[in-house]
Design an enzyme around this catalytic site. Structure first.
Site, PDB file in Angstrom:
ATOM      1  N   GLU A 124       1.360  -4.227  11.410  1.00 31.75           N
ATOM      2  CA  GLU A 124       0.790  -2.902  11.206  1.00 31.75           C
ATOM      3  C   GLU A 124       1.483  -1.896  12.119  1.00 31.75           C
ATOM      4  OE1 GLU A 124      -1.831  -2.142   9.214  1.00 31.75           O
ATOM      5  OE2 GLU A 124      -2.789  -4.074   8.775  1.00 31.75           O
ATOM      6  N   HIS A 179       0.847  -1.189   0.000  1.00 36.44           N
ATOM      7  CA  HIS A 179       0.000   0.000   0.000  1.00 36.44           C
ATOM      8  C   HIS A 179       0.882   1.238   0.000  1.00 36.44           C
ATOM      9  CE1 HIS A 179      -3.195  -2.730   1.948  1.00 36.44           C
ATOM     10  NE2 HIS A 179      -3.381  -2.652   0.641  1.00 36.44           N
TER      11      HIS A 179
END
Ligand SMILES: [Zn+2]
Length: 1170
Positions: free
Chosen positions: A1080, A898
């Site tokens: 994350e 991403h």
């Protein structure tokens, strides 16, 4: 009978009240109704006892007592309302606040009896006012506790009785109040509301409510509440609009606002607003509100309320109404499709790009005036609400299909196809030694182990080799079959790319390279045109010397910074920017030095960066380099705290937005930057800021000067898409020192953001950089994030109608004159930066380090996707050593799928730097594992300033189940590498994909556990056998002990349906990697651990990457053969280890040297495969 029961239950048993109740019951049973006087006497006595004795009251109400039933029966049969009613009323049944007693009354059917009495009472003519008063007073108290009250009242006809009573007694305030109170309860039922509306009750309410008066305020209050409840019905709201009640309500509100100077009647004022709030839920209502000048009225009254904190509820409700009524607008763009379009090799029908570009022009940009029903915009939105919502969403999302949680055994691809990936695993190869020894010039003895390059490796599988060869030749390059295996160190093999190899396809197709070259679309040509114009322009910015050449004299800069460094591809003219500038400036003390960061940033080199940029291919064909990427970023040493939210910030910002509507003449509405217009205007009148985003990873589509110091900014969609606006990176210049600038990014999409919880934007000042402080700093005040009045097309909102965009706003003052500043969503990390870092890392290679850089494939945009192999060189050429070398367990890491999650790249940088380091830890780690790393899974997205997608307009982390070799080459080939490993029985011990998280704090992991998923669902545990090794928890657990930013509490091991095509889930299920993770990292900061209360910076992110490596060393110890054989002890051993918190160094002392068991095992498997 029940009297016996009552007798038995009552304590003391000889209680007088019991006796009386017994008498009453007998009367009821024997239907001795005629003798009303007896009943009246008995109930009067009961009432007396109840009123005077707390004990008696308790007895009647006690659990299991039938006292209440008896009283109710009496009430029903005899209608002794006076007595029983009083009994209920006078603190027996309905003690204010005594919810349980009311509850008992309701549960025994009390409300039904009362409603029945209302109906029968209404049949007398005229009805007894006293009776009706009593009944309604009682109903007003018990009604709210009975969930079915509204329905009961409607079915039994009491609704109309009450309405008629009201109509006939408008002047009888004594009776009016309880009737209104009951009506208020009736109205909360939506069917009742419609029926009451038809019955003229709206008009009735408007007869009662009126301008300011000190009289009858309680009547007024109840009427307003009733009206508010009725107006929740759209039919009623429409009726109110039709009868012109909106201006009336506004008038009444103003009147109370003016006269209620001591704020004693805030609830009445709030009641009026409540009515307006409900009317404006319908489009007609919003129009009527605007027509009645509602915006100005509520704006002015609210502004006057601002100094009085207790009036906040009025301001908040006003603000809510104004925001709702603010005319919806489309974004100030010709289309919300990305400015840039990239021609795909093929456009799958039904895919997102086909959907988007096959639509008739403008369909996706229609302003949608539908009612936005999601009431996220409550008066005070808190983080908790948001998290609750997330939680619910997640519960819905858990995978419940047990078959989708079981390993997928079907290998879609035959091994013959996967064989070509062998060349990315030279270190595993059987030919490892023969590759070295085959060359006569390389004596076996005493020489360091030479690792052959890809070119040097003789084709092992004859079937695959010709294919490679032909592809190779088709590119017009010479094959290098004889490349020397004697190179002192492994070298990258850049000519080998896999992008076009597609064995399942025709031979022709595989060599047709033209199809993977980016085809410039119309937009691209347009951009090229723009660029030429920019370069031909005058001034230092455009004066890149006919192509600029490599800027090699970065030691000198002009005093007036006017944009990024030019780095024209292809080079050309020798004179440099700086020389030109120096000439222009006449050389009078105008020469400044760039910061010397060589010591602080060993992996950074401005010259090298520019070199890297030259080979980076962007869809808009960027030719500039942003200063921050050129100078580099030295993390500041001061702490950057998570911002405390200032009270009322959002309200203030919203009021400023509303002012635009109220004072339209104050609005400049001047476009100062626009990528959609061929001649991107650069207005340089000294009155406006200048913007630029035309450099790698840049994202800003348009800038509009709204007021003197306020700018609306529009972000560009991901290429080949019409949404995903979140990432931004742009340059600002021409600022005035000390002026209070406000920036609004007006097309954000997420419903909430960490910008509401203390996160700041990042800013890089070039003046600061050349003064020796080259760094990104967290900046901005009055930051908030809220829904705005720009409507989102339902197509861009995933089919949902009536969605709005969100505004992220921040304010700031600039400190330097003639500065060039950059703003970014998070610390930028470009693809060229990665290439520079990799080249610098390669230079750190020592004879002890085995490091190889391959090109996994080419992307759609023509960039190469690097694949790294890092491990330790074998200590000698002895069989044992080579065997150990080859059989080290694999760790597979990837990152930056991403593009907007730049933090993932900084974590990866930390990992890579650690792995290439010279510390003993790093050495042990290299000896322990073979690392396979794809540091940037989406280079095109990164280069082109996307937030989420690749050039295919798709989220690559949703393509892992069936990636297309043409459209998702990096995913296709990364998955193939893993499939190859699985096929040769060398599936990695750990797979981890690094990501960034925009809504949570800390660093944490998502893993996959069959058991933990099943526990969250209703799948019966017996329906499936659950044998699961708990080893997946080990690594995150170690991290939570060693990495300060890491939080175990935020980890989750549940498999969600929406994530079934992500790397983590597919690698777990299809490749069979038990320790398959997504890691994350927060974009904001930490709320636990050493960094609690601080925003995250690159230092912390890099540290995280290094700590990940350290944790792998611990993991190695825990997965040594002993533990592998004995899983039961794994967690105990682990928790012991963690509890003792042994130092990392002590861990290393007893690091097992060789994993014999593993070796033997894999060796035999390897042979079996061959
Ligand atoms: Zn992500």
């Amino acid at each position: 009978g029940s009297i016996a029961k009552a007798t038995k239950d009552f304590v003391p048993s000889n209680s007088r009240v019991l006796m009386l109740l017994g008498q009453l019951e007998r009367l009821n049973r024997e239907a001795m109704l005629a003798d009303a006087e007896i009943g009246r006497q008995i109930t009067a006595k009961i009432l007396h006892l109840i009123q005077t004795q707390e004990k008696t009251r308790k007895e009647i109400m006690s659990k299991g007592s039938s006292g209440m039933e008896v009283i109710l029966a009496t009430l029903e049969v005899t209608g002794y309302l006076y007595i029983c009613g009083s009994c209920v009323n006078d603190r027996c049944v309905c003690v204010p606040g005594g919810g349980r007693r009311v509850g008992v009354f309701v549960s025994k059917g009390g409300t039904g009896i009362l409603l029945q009495l209302v109906l029968s009472g209404s049949k007398e003519s005229p009805p007894s006012e006293e009776l009706m008063l009593q009944l309604h007073s009682l109903l007003a108290k018990v009604g709210p506790k009975d969930r079915k009250f509204g329905v009961k009242a409607r079915l039994n006809g009491a609704l109309n009785v009450t309405v008629n009573l009201l109509k006939q007694n408008l002047q009888n305030h004594k009776l009016l109040l309880p009737c209104l109170q009951v009506l208020r309860v009736y109205s909360s039922n939506s069917v009742n509301a419609v029926s009451l509306g038809k019955n003229g009750v709206l008009e009735l309410m408007f007869k009662i409510i009126g301008p300011y008066s000190k009289k009858n305020t309680s009547l007024l209050k109840v009427s307003l509440d009733t009206l508010g409840a009725l107006l929740k019905s759209k039919t009623n709201a429409r009726r109110a609009v039709d009868r012109a009640h909106v201006p009336v309500l506004l008038y009444i509100y103003q009147d109370w606002h003016r006269n209620d100077t001591r704020h004693r009647h805030m609830l009445i004022r709030k009641g009026v607003l409540g009515c307006l709030k409900n009317i404006t839920n319908i489009k007609l209502g919003r129009k009527a509100f605007i027509d009645a000048d509602g915006m100005r009225i509520l704006y002015n009254t609210s502004t006057e309320c601002l100094p009085v904190r207790t009036l906040d509820p009025l301001i908040n409700t006003s603000s809510l109404i104004m925001r709702k009524c603010f005319p919806k607008n489309r974004l100030p763009l010709p289309t919300i499709k990305s400015v840039f379009h990239h021609q795909l090799p093929h456009v799958p029908a039904g895919g997102p790009v086909a959907q988007l570009y096959n639509q008739p022009l403008g369909v996706d940009d229609v302003v949608d005036e539908s009612d936005d029903n999601d009431d996220v915009e409550t008066e005070n939105d808190t983080e908790n609400e948001e998290e609750d919502k997330d939680h619910h969403a997640r519960n819905d999302d858990i995978e419940t299909d047990i078959n989708k949680l079981r390993p997928k055994e079907t290998h879609s691809r035959p091994f013959e196809e996967l064989k070509i990936y062998e060349r990315f695993f030279l270190e595993l190869s059987e030919d490892f030694q023969s590759g070295v020894t085959a060359t006569p010039a390389a004596p076996k003895s005493q020489r360091p182990i030479i690792v052959p390059t890809a070119q040097a490796l003789p084709p092992k599988y004859p079937t695959a080799a010709p294919l490679q060869e032909e592809c190779h030749l088709a590119k017009g390059e010479q094959p290098h079959p004889e490349a020397s295996p004697l190179a002192p160190a492994p070298t990258p093999a850049p000519v080998h790319t896999l992008d076009t190899i597609n064995i399942t396809k025709d031979h022709d197709g595989c060599c047709d390279h033209s199809q993977v070259r980016p085809q410039p679309g119309l937009e691209q040509e347009l951009v090229q045109g723009m660029e030429r114009m920019a370069l031909e322009g005058t001034g230092p910015q455009g004066g890149a010397g006919g192509g600029g050449g490599g800027v090699n004299s970065h030691y000198r800069q002009p005093p007036l910074l006017a944009g990024g460094v030019a780095a024209r591809q292809g080079g050309g003219a020798e004179e440099t920017l700086a020389e030109e500038w120096a000439e222009e400036e006449g050389g009078e003390g105008a020469v400044l030095e760039v910061p010397d960061t060589a010591l602080l940033l060993p992996l950074h080199d401005p010259d090298l960066y520019v070199e890297m940029v030259k080979s980076t291919r962007s869809v808009p064909q960027y030719s500039e380099v942003a200063y921050p990427d050129y100078f580099g970023h030295v993390a500041p040493t001061f702490r950057e705290h998570i911002l405390e939210r200032v009270y009322g910030v959002q309200r203030t910002k919203i009021f400023q937005d509303i002012e635009r509507l109220i004072h339209p003449n104050d609005i400049l509405d001047k476009v100062v930057y626009d990528l959609d217009i061929q001649s991107c205007p650069v207005i340089d009148d000294g009155e406006s800021l200048k913007f630029n985003s035309q450099f790698e990873s840049g994202n800003l589509r348009k800038a509009i000067q709204a007021r003197k110091f306020e700018y609306d900014l529009v972000l560009n969609s991901d290429i080949n898409s019409n949404h995903y606006h979140q990432w931004f990176y742009f340059e600002v210049s021409g600022m005035r020192v000390g002026a209070p600038y406000r920036f609004n990014i007006i097309n954000c999409e997420k419903s909430n953001s960490q910008f509401n919880y203390g996160m700041q934007v990042l800013m890089y000042s070039v003046q600061e950089a050349i003064s020796g402080r080259p760094r990104w700093v967290r900046t901005g005040t009055d930051i908030c994030y809220y829904k705005n009045h720009f409507s989102r097309s339902s197509i861009a909102a995933g089919g949902q109608k009536g969605k709005s965009y969100y505004t992220m706003t921040f304010s700031m003052t600039f400190n330097h004159k003639d500065d060039v500043c950059y703003f970014a969503y998070h610390y930028p990390y470009t693809y060229s930066t990665l290439k520079m870092h990799l080249q610098k890392l390669e230079a750190l290679r020592t004879p002890q380090i085995y490091m190889r850089q391959d090109i996994l494939c080419e992307t759609l945009g023509g960039n190469s996707c690097p694949l790294l192999t890092i491990t330790a060189m074998p200590e000698s050429t002895s069989n044992d050593q080579i065997c150990q070398f080859r059989n080290r367990p694999l760790v597979f890491l990837s990152s930056r799928v991403h593009p907007g999650e730049t933090n993932a790249s900084w974590v990866m940088k930390g990992t890579l730097e650690f792995l290439m380091g010279s510390s003993p830890l790093a050495h042990s780690l290299r000896e322990a594992y073979i690392f396979k790393i794809v540091p940037m899974l989406n280079p095109d997205g990164v280069v082109n300033g996307n937030h989420r997608c690749s050039l295919s307009g798709e989220d690559l982390n949703r393509q892992w189940q069936s990636p297309s070799p043409e459209l998702h080459p990096t995913i296709y080939h990364t998955k193939s590498l893993l499939q190859y490993l699985a096929a040769i029985q060398r599936a990695p011990l750990v797979f981890c994909d690094y990501h960034g998280h925009s809504r949570k704090k800390n660093v944490f992991m998502y893993g996959c556990s069959l058991k933990e998923t099943v526990w969250q669902t209703n799948i019966s545990a017996t329906s499936c056998e659950l044998h699961e090794d708990l080893g997946y928890r080990t690594l995150p657990k170690i991290l939570s002990q060693t990495a300060p930013a890491f939080s175990m509490a935020s980890c989750s091991f549940v498999v969600e349906r929406s994530k079934e095509a992500t790397a983590r889930v597919v690698v777990w299920r299809e490749i069979g990697v038990q320790r398959s993770y997504t890691m994350e990292s927060t974009l904001c900061g930490c709320d636990q651990g050493k960094y609690k209360g601080l925003q995250i910076g690159t230092r912390e992110l890099e540290e995280m990457g290094a700590q990940f490596c350290v944790a792998l060393l611990r993991l190695k110890r825990l997965t040594s053969p002993l533990e592998l054989r004995n899983h039961a002890h794994l967690l105990d051993v682990e928790s012991d280890l963690i509890e003792t918190r042994c130092k990392v160094s002590s861990l290393l002392e007893d690091e097992p040297q060789m994993i014999d068991w593993l070796n033997r095992n894999t060796h035999t498997r390897w042979l079996a495969v061959n």
